[in-house]
Scaffold this active site. Structure first.
Site, mmCIF file in Angstrom:
data_model
loop_
_atom_site.group_PDB
_atom_site.id
_atom_site.type_symbol
_atom_site.label_atom_id
_atom_site.label_comp_id
_atom_site.label_asym_id
_atom_site.label_seq_id
_atom_site.Cartn_x
_atom_site.Cartn_y
_atom_site.Cartn_z
ATOM 1 N N ASP A 206 110.076 74.195 67.260
ATOM 2 C CA ASP A 206 109.176 75.100 68.533
ATOM 3 C C ASP A 206 109.599 75.660 70.214
ATOM 4 O OD1 ASP A 206 107.508 74.258 66.906
ATOM 5 O OD2 ASP A 206 106.858 72.645 67.828
ATOM 6 N N ASP B 258 110.446 70.758 61.848
ATOM 7 C CA ASP B 258 110.535 72.463 62.349
ATOM 8 C C ASP B 258 110.759 73.027 64.122
ATOM 9 O OD1 ASP B 258 108.534 71.257 63.689
ATOM 10 O OD2 ASP B 258 107.560 71.105 61.746
ATOM 11 N N ASP C 288 102.990 64.218 75.509
ATOM 12 C CA ASP C 288 102.821 62.465 75.214
ATOM 13 C C ASP C 288 104.277 61.415 76.172
ATOM 14 O OD1 ASP C 288 104.236 63.509 73.096
ATOM 15 O OD2 ASP C 288 102.868 62.624 71.631
HETATM 16 P P1 ATP Z 1 106.088 65.493 64.363
HETATM 17 O O1 ATP Z 1 107.961 64.899 63.960
HETATM 18 O O2 ATP Z 1 105.682 64.376 64.049
HETATM 19 O O3 ATP Z 1 106.548 66.534 64.692
HETATM 20 P P2 ATP Z 1 106.547 65.782 67.201
HETATM 21 O O4 ATP Z 1 106.601 65.547 68.181
HETATM 22 O O5 ATP Z 1 107.604 67.525 67.088
HETATM 23 O O6 ATP Z 1 106.622 65.338 65.739
HETATM 24 P P3 ATP Z 1 103.968 67.665 67.289
HETATM 25 O O7 ATP Z 1 102.885 67.179 66.756
HETATM 26 O O8 ATP Z 1 104.754 68.940 66.219
HETATM 27 O O9 ATP Z 1 105.022 66.233 67.070
HETATM 28 O O10 ATP Z 1 104.293 67.946 68.472
HETATM 29 C C1 ATP Z 1 105.033 68.892 69.344
HETATM 30 C C2 ATP Z 1 105.073 68.501 71.409
HETATM 31 O O11 ATP Z 1 104.124 68.640 71.819
HETATM 32 C C3 ATP Z 1 105.856 66.913 70.843
HETATM 33 O O12 ATP Z 1 106.313 66.404 70.959
HETATM 34 C C4 ATP Z 1 104.592 66.845 72.251
HETATM 35 O O13 ATP Z 1 105.492 66.533 73.181
HETATM 36 C C5 ATP Z 1 104.196 67.231 72.591
HETATM 37 N N1 ATP Z 1 102.152 66.989 72.145
HETATM 38 C C6 ATP Z 1 102.125 66.612 70.479
HETATM 39 N N2 ATP Z 1 100.694 66.351 70.528
HETATM 40 C C7 ATP Z 1 100.663 65.977 71.498
HETATM 41 C C8 ATP Z 1 99.695 65.216 72.087
HETATM 42 N N3 ATP Z 1 99.024 64.175 71.508
HETATM 43 N N4 ATP Z 1 99.889 65.050 73.617
HETATM 44 C C9 ATP Z 1 100.748 65.594 74.091
HETATM 45 N N5 ATP Z 1 101.116 65.584 73.559
HETATM 46 C C10 ATP Z 1 101.739 66.045 72.805
HETATM 47 MG MG MG Z 2 106.880 69.097 65.871
#
Ligand code: ATP
Ligand code: MG
Length: 453
Positions: free
Chosen positions: A74, A72, A148
């Site tokens: 963001d 997705d 993160d």
């Molecule tokens: P996925 O492919 O699982 O969606 P993602 O990196 O997009 O991976 P999300 O949980 O959708 O993970 O979070 C979007 C963004 O928000 C991450 O890329 C990161 O920058 C930030 N983020 C998410 N969770 C955390 C966390 N626990 N601590 C700090 N930053 C976070």
């Molecule tokens: Mg994500």
């Protein structure tokens, strides 16, 4: 002393913050704009037209640069939720603690959030340093610092086709290194889920966790027990469906993180064929994920825990328990033990049970019963599960295939197959005898033998 002071001074002069972020053009980030959601581009465009800055951010940028298909998209912006919402026809503000906007385009939702400030030591934390509330808007730079890992802190401007990189994330990403922004131990304490995320991204990218980022995990692993179990459950599912599930499981066990999630896996790996069974199941899961198919969480949990259920089932039958009753007891026992460490949502538990229970019924069902099983919503999953057991040499593959063929057949074909089965049973002896034979086979190996009796 003096040299230290000078070094510090010089260090501060050249600290990354003072240099500002790196801006990388297409030749360096390699993002193919055609792979970017046009709705996400639209959101950035509209915000830009109204004088705000807006970027695609997080997992989508990481995956685009890594050449993976983002799940997705963001967007992060300096506009506040109240400024964002009126700019779009279908947009709603969600969230209480930290508000963000969902901009809706048909099936696709673009989650649009305002730049946010990182932990400043003043927010509510629990006794272990876990942040309970953080709701401050921040600058672009602050937004990058609160993320993160360096490879998750990349911002893509789809209009300029430029990636903004505050923490050398593109370099880490190209090396497939997962590196924490800031002090790893502190950041794991703030949110222990980051430990699970570190392992997941390393596995997903077929890379590694940077040594300093990996080092504190063994010691801090028990902190996951303070995280709400629904969030852990979601994270466990993400680990198991990241496309490299076995790798994730191995890593989890290596650092002891599995203990708060699925501790039974230790016992399962010690059983004869236990590790192989899990490996087969997870290889199927990975293959489905790569083919863009969905994976059912109940099937996954049914497979992960099965060998323990199977062992208990066999034991109980040897003690003279009725096969179906024995399987019910074994299932309850294993699910109880699992839910004591990490609850599995009730609806999944019910499905896991059904998948298991049907394994005993394949073995002994009458034609009428077969028709009833065909109506069962979990019949497909149960037949898939039987195939998995056949692949693991736990049941006869010809029998498993008979059920698969039945599942795939139309009504007329099914009628023929069930009739043929009945014929076969009749010609191989009286119903009484065949029932006895089937039962004795199931006692020894739990073999489904619809067409053998
Ligand atoms: P996925 O492919 O699982 O969606 P993602 O990196 O997009 O991976 P999300 O949980 O959708 O993970 O979070 C979007 C963004 O928000 C991450 O890329 C990161 O920058 C930030 N983020 C998410 N969770 C955390 C966390 N626990 N601590 C700090 N930053 C976070
Ligand atoms: Mg994500």
């Amino acid at each position: 002393m003096l040299t230290d002071t000078i070094k510090n001074f010089v260090g501060r002069l050249f600290a990354p913050i003072s240099r500002g972020p790196e801006r990388l053009g297409p030749e360096r980030h390699g993002i193919d704009r055609r792979a970017v959601s046009r709705h996400a581009i639209k959101v950035c465009e509209v915000l830009n037209q109204h004088g705000f800055s807006a970027y695609i951010v997080g997992g989508a940028v990481r995956d685009l640069i890594a050449g993976l298909q983002p799940k997705d998209f963001d967007v992060a912006t300096n506009a506040t939720p109240d400024q964002i919402r009126p700019l779009f026809r279908r947009a709603r503000i969600i969230g209480r603690r930290f508000q963000l906007v969902h901009v809706v385009f048909g099936q696709e939702i673009i989650e649009t959030s305002t730049f946010r400030a990182p932990a400043n030591g003043e927010e509510d934390t629990d006794d272990h340093g876990r942040i309970l509330r953080d709701n401050l808007f921040g600058t672009h730079e602050e937004d990058a610092a609160r993320r993160d890992f360096t490879l998750n802190a990349l911002y893509y401007d789809p209009l300029k086709e430029e990636v903004i990189d505050f923490h050398r994330g593109v370099t880490d990403l190209k090396k497939r290194t997962v590196r924490m922004i800031g002090d790893p131990a502190t950041r794991y304490r703030e949110d222990p889920v980051r430990m699970l995320r570190a392992l997941r991204f390393a596995a997903k990218l077929d890379g590694t966790v940077a040594p300093a980022t990996l080092a504190p995990i063994k010691e801090l692993a028990p902190l996951v027990s303070n995280v709400p179990s629904s969030r852990l459950f979601d994270e466990l599912l993400k680990l198991l469906t990241c496309g490299r599930a076995m790798e994730c499981l191995r890593q989890l066990r290596e650092v002891g993180l599995h203990k708060g999630l699925i501790p039974l896996i230790d016992a399962i790996f010690e059983l004869e064929g236990g590790e192989e069974f899990v490996e087969l199941a997870l290889a199927r899961t990975d293959a489905r994920i790569r083919a863009g198919k969905t994976v059912s969480p109940s099937f996954l949990f049914a497979a992960l825990l099965w060998k323990l259920v199977y062992q208990r089932w066999q034991e109980l039958m040897q003690q003279g328990e009725h096969p179906i009753q024995a399987l019910v007891i074994a299932s309850d026992d294993v699910l109880d033990r699992q839910t004591r460490s990490l609850p599995i949502q009730r609806r999944f538990q019910a499905d896991v049970r059904e998948i298991w229970f049907m394994q005993a019924r394949f073995d002994r069902v009458t034609p009428k019963g077969i028709w009833r099983m065909l109506e069962h919503p979990r019949f497909r999953a149960a037949v898939d599960f039987l195939q998995l057991r056949a692949e693991a040499k736990e049941v006869d593959s010809v029998d498993a295939q008979w059920w698969m063929d039945l599942a795939n057949a139309d009504h007329a074909k099914r009628t023929d197959m069930i009739e043929a089965l009945q014929q076969q049973r009749r010609s191989s002896g009286s119903g009484q005898r065949s029932r006895r034979r089937r039962r004795s086979r199931s006692k020894s190996a739990g073999t489904p033998a619809p067409n053998a009796a």
